[in-house]
Design a protein around this motif. Sequence first.
Motif, PDB file in Angstrom:
ATOM      1  N   VAL A 189       0.854  -1.195   0.000  1.00 35.46           N
ATOM      2  CA  VAL A 189       0.000   0.000   0.000  1.00 35.46           C
ATOM      3  C   VAL A 189       0.887   1.242   0.000  1.00 35.46           C
ATOM      4  CG1 VAL A 189      -1.725   1.316   1.285  1.00 35.46           C
ATOM      5  CG2 VAL A 189      -1.842  -1.147   1.224  1.00 35.46           C
ATOM      6  N   ASP A 190       0.479   2.247  -0.773  1.00 28.71           N
ATOM      7  CA  ASP A 190       1.321   3.437  -0.948  1.00 28.71           C
ATOM      8  C   ASP A 190       0.465   4.694  -0.912  1.00 28.71           C
ATOM      9  OD1 ASP A 190       3.312   5.225  -1.611  1.00 28.71           O
ATOM     10  OD2 ASP A 190       3.616   4.470  -3.652  1.00 28.71           O
ATOM     11  N   GLY A 191       0.724   5.555   0.091  1.00 26.55           N
ATOM     12  CA  GLY A 191       0.072   6.861   0.157  1.00 26.55           C
ATOM     13  C   GLY A 191      -0.681   7.091   1.445  1.00 26.55           C
ATOM     14  N   GLY A 192      -0.239   8.062   2.214  1.00 24.98           N
ATOM     15  CA  GLY A 192      -0.960   8.447   3.422  1.00 24.98           C
ATOM     16  C   GLY A 192      -0.908   7.421   4.548  1.00 24.98           C
ATOM     17  N   VAL A 193       0.078   6.536   4.515  1.00 27.66           N
ATOM     18  CA  VAL A 193       0.219   5.559   5.612  1.00 27.66           C
ATOM     19  C   VAL A 193       0.898   6.267   6.785  1.00 27.66           C
ATOM     20  CG1 VAL A 193       1.261   3.376   6.346  1.00 27.66           C
ATOM     21  CG2 VAL A 193       0.371   3.615   4.003  1.00 27.66           C
ATOM     22  N   LYS A 194       0.243   6.210   7.940  1.00 27.03           N
ATOM     23  CA  LYS A 194       0.728   6.938   9.122  1.00 27.03           C
ATOM     24  C   LYS A 194       0.674   6.027  10.344  1.00 27.03           C
ATOM     25  CE  LYS A 194       0.626  10.966   6.895  1.00 27.03           C
ATOM     26  NZ  LYS A 194       1.813  11.628   6.431  1.00 27.03           N
ATOM     27  N   VAL A 195       1.242   6.513  11.422  1.00 28.41           N
ATOM     28  CA  VAL A 195       1.222   5.778  12.689  1.00 28.41           C
ATOM     29  C   VAL A 195      -0.210   5.457  13.118  1.00 28.41           C
ATOM     30  CG1 VAL A 195       1.595   6.179  15.164  1.00 28.41           C
ATOM     31  CG2 VAL A 195       3.447   6.619  13.538  1.00 28.41           C
ATOM     32  N   ASP A 196      -1.132   6.388  12.868  1.00 30.60           N
ATOM     33  CA  ASP A 196      -2.489   6.180  13.397  1.00 30.60           C
ATOM     34  C   ASP A 196      -3.435   5.422  12.453  1.00 30.60           C
ATOM     35  OD1 ASP A 196      -2.949   8.091  11.536  1.00 30.60           O
ATOM     36  OD2 ASP A 196      -3.596   9.655  12.935  1.00 30.60           O
ATOM     37  N   ASN A 197      -3.001   5.074  11.239  1.00 29.02           N
ATOM     38  CA  ASN A 197      -3.899   4.252  10.400  1.00 29.02           C
ATOM     39  C   ASN A 197      -3.262   2.948   9.929  1.00 29.02           C
ATOM     40  OD1 ASN A 197      -2.185   5.095   8.353  1.00 29.02           O
ATOM     41  ND2 ASN A 197      -3.718   6.298   7.251  1.00 29.02           N
ATOM     42  N   ILE A 198      -2.016   2.710  10.300  1.00 28.57           N
ATOM     43  CA  ILE A 198      -1.318   1.524   9.777  1.00 28.57           C
ATOM     44  C   ILE A 198      -1.986   0.230  10.253  1.00 28.57           C
ATOM     45  CG2 ILE A 198       0.449   1.409  11.620  1.00 28.57           C
ATOM     46  CD1 ILE A 198       2.465   0.629   9.334  1.00 28.57           C
ATOM     47  N   ALA A 199      -2.544   0.238  11.471  1.00 27.18           N
ATOM     48  CA  ALA A 199      -3.161  -0.997  11.997  1.00 27.18           C
ATOM     49  C   ALA A 199      -4.343  -1.412  11.137  1.00 27.18           C
ATOM     50  CB  ALA A 199      -3.594  -0.791  13.451  1.00 27.18           C
ATOM     51  N   GLU A 200      -5.206  -0.474  10.781  1.00 28.98           N
ATOM     52  CA  GLU A 200      -6.383  -0.866   9.980  1.00 28.98           C
ATOM     53  C   GLU A 200      -5.984  -1.250   8.554  1.00 28.98           C
ATOM     54  OE1 GLU A 200      -9.355   2.217   9.688  1.00 28.98           O
ATOM     55  OE2 GLU A 200      -7.855   3.818   9.561  1.00 28.98           O
ATOM     56  N   ILE A 201      -4.898  -0.706   8.069  1.00 28.13           N
ATOM     57  CA  ILE A 201      -4.423  -1.055   6.727  1.00 28.13           C
ATOM     58  C   ILE A 201      -3.884  -2.494   6.722  1.00 28.13           C
ATOM     59  CG2 ILE A 201      -2.726  -0.475   4.948  1.00 28.13           C
ATOM     60  CD1 ILE A 201      -2.944   2.479   5.963  1.00 28.13           C
ATOM     61  N   VAL A 202      -3.156  -2.844   7.764  1.00 28.96           N
ATOM     62  CA  VAL A 202      -2.655  -4.225   7.874  1.00 28.96           C
ATOM     63  C   VAL A 202      -3.826  -5.188   8.099  1.00 28.96           C
ATOM     64  CG1 VAL A 202      -1.277  -5.782   9.331  1.00 28.96           C
ATOM     65  CG2 VAL A 202      -0.350  -3.568   8.639  1.00 28.96           C
ATOM     66  N   ARG A 203      -4.774  -4.762   8.905  1.00 25.71           N
ATOM     67  CA  ARG A 203      -5.961  -5.598   9.175  1.00 25.71           C
ATOM     68  C   ARG A 203      -6.725  -5.892   7.876  1.00 25.71           C
ATOM     69  NH1 ARG A 203      -8.790  -2.278  12.822  1.00 25.71           N
ATOM     70  NH2 ARG A 203      -6.960  -2.257  14.166  1.00 25.71           N
ATOM     71  N   ALA A 204      -6.744  -4.945   6.981  1.00 23.39           N
ATOM     72  CA  ALA A 204      -7.464  -5.140   5.713  1.00 23.39           C
ATOM     73  C   ALA A 204      -6.705  -6.066   4.764  1.00 23.39           C
ATOM     74  CB  ALA A 204      -7.714  -3.787   5.047  1.00 23.39           C
ATOM     75  N   GLY A 205      -5.425  -6.366   5.085  1.00 20.66           N
ATOM     76  CA  GLY A 205      -4.733  -7.367   4.280  1.00 20.66           C
ATOM     77  C   GLY A 205      -3.371  -6.989   3.722  1.00 20.66           C
ATOM     78  N   ALA A 206      -2.925  -5.745   3.938  1.00 22.62           N
ATOM     79  CA  ALA A 206      -1.622  -5.346   3.401  1.00 22.62           C
ATOM     80  C   ALA A 206      -0.493  -6.030   4.167  1.00 22.62           C
ATOM     81  CB  ALA A 206      -1.460  -3.832   3.508  1.00 22.62           C
ATOM     82  N   ASP A 207       0.580  -6.389   3.460  1.00 21.61           N
ATOM     83  CA  ASP A 207       1.758  -6.921   4.156  1.00 21.61           C
ATOM     84  C   ASP A 207       2.998  -6.063   3.936  1.00 21.61           C
ATOM     85  OD1 ASP A 207       2.847  -7.759   1.617  1.00 21.61           O
ATOM     86  OD2 ASP A 207       1.575  -9.537   1.724  1.00 21.61           O
ATOM     87  N   THR A 208       2.877  -5.036   3.074  1.00 18.77           N
ATOM     88  CA  THR A 208       4.015  -4.166   2.782  1.00 18.77           C
ATOM     89  C   THR A 208       3.510  -2.723   2.763  1.00 18.77           C
ATOM     90  OG1 THR A 208       5.010  -5.956   1.494  1.00 18.77           O
ATOM     91  CG2 THR A 208       5.874  -3.743   1.125  1.00 18.77           C
ATOM     92  N   LEU A 209       4.120  -1.890   3.596  1.00 15.45           N
ATOM     93  CA  LEU A 209       3.614  -0.537   3.800  1.00 15.45           C
ATOM     94  C   LEU A 209       4.651   0.489   3.385  1.00 15.45           C
ATOM     95  CD1 LEU A 209       0.906  -1.073   5.273  1.00 15.45           C
ATOM     96  CD2 LEU A 209       2.622  -2.520   6.328  1.00 15.45           C
ATOM     97  N   VAL A 210       4.280   1.327   2.432  1.00 15.30           N
ATOM     98  CA  VAL A 210       5.145   2.444   2.048  1.00 15.30           C
ATOM     99  C   VAL A 210       4.805   3.615   2.964  1.00 15.30           C
ATOM    100  CG1 VAL A 210       5.731   4.077   0.209  1.00 15.30           C
ATOM    101  CG2 VAL A 210       5.231   1.686  -0.353  1.00 15.30           C
ATOM    102  N   ALA A 211       5.821   4.307   3.462  1.00 11.96           N
ATOM    103  CA  ALA A 211       5.562   5.502   4.275  1.00 11.96           C
ATOM    104  C   ALA A 211       6.613   6.550   3.928  1.00 11.96           C
ATOM    105  CB  ALA A 211       5.603   5.170   5.755  1.00 11.96           C
TER     106      ALA A 211
END
Length: 239
Positions: A189-211
């Motif tokens: 996932v790429d764009g707007g990944v922050k400390v306060d939303n990363i948990a829900e992004i991982v919960r939705a299925g992402a395994d690689t986070l661009v920040a």
Amino acid sequence: MSHSSARPSSAADFLIAPSLLSADFAMLGQEVRNVIDSGADWIHFDVMDNHYVPNLTIGPLVCEAIRPHVKIGIDVHLMVEPVDALIPLFAKAGANIITFHPEASRHVDRTLQLIRDHGCKAGLVFNPATPLALMDHVMDKVDVVLLMSVNPGFGGQKFIPGTLAKLVDARQRIDTHMANGGQTIWLEVDGGVKVDNIAEIVRAGADTLVAGSAVFGAPDNNGGYQAVMKLLRKNARQA
Ligand code: DX5
Ligand code: ZN
């Protein structure tokens, strides 16, 4: 390289890829070393051409210049049109992963194969309005599915919430593919990944986070990056 040989096995097992777009380009080598010391898994390298996207950034020369400072994977995100001519140049410059936007290539299957033929992992990038069905007939040639959670072109934009449902859909497609004996595919996932939303992004299925701005916008250099990276990882683990 171990980073590209196995897919993270659980939600607690994910990769964080700081985007250089928000780094200080006047001291890029130092920035890269600092962010790696702070625990980066991949370096995300945004290439923009002022044609496919309304901005202009860095090319193979800069990739080659940072390569000696980077022992981890370099994840080249091509926001360019056309795509193919740049692939051999980036492979030669030391890229490990090359992703591109299917709208920017006349022949998506050929471009994916070209990336693999040059020894890199190949990825498709989906803009917010791009349907996931574009991966249907090329799943066996895709190593990374990258969902844009902002419109490409700039760092520091706000995460588009509709990406969460799209992630769930992409996760299902990838899991089905892998359960049927298909190869490993990362979901990035790429764009707007922050400390306060990363948990829900991982919960939705992402395994690689661009920040990008979340990491490089931190105060200090090394100390600040380390604190943000730790927090991103901690919050992602709590997903
Ligand atoms: C946007 C780029 C992103 C960007 C992310 O077109 O592809 O990689 O750097 O930056 P943040 O994390 O600040 O949204
Ligand atoms: Zn990017």
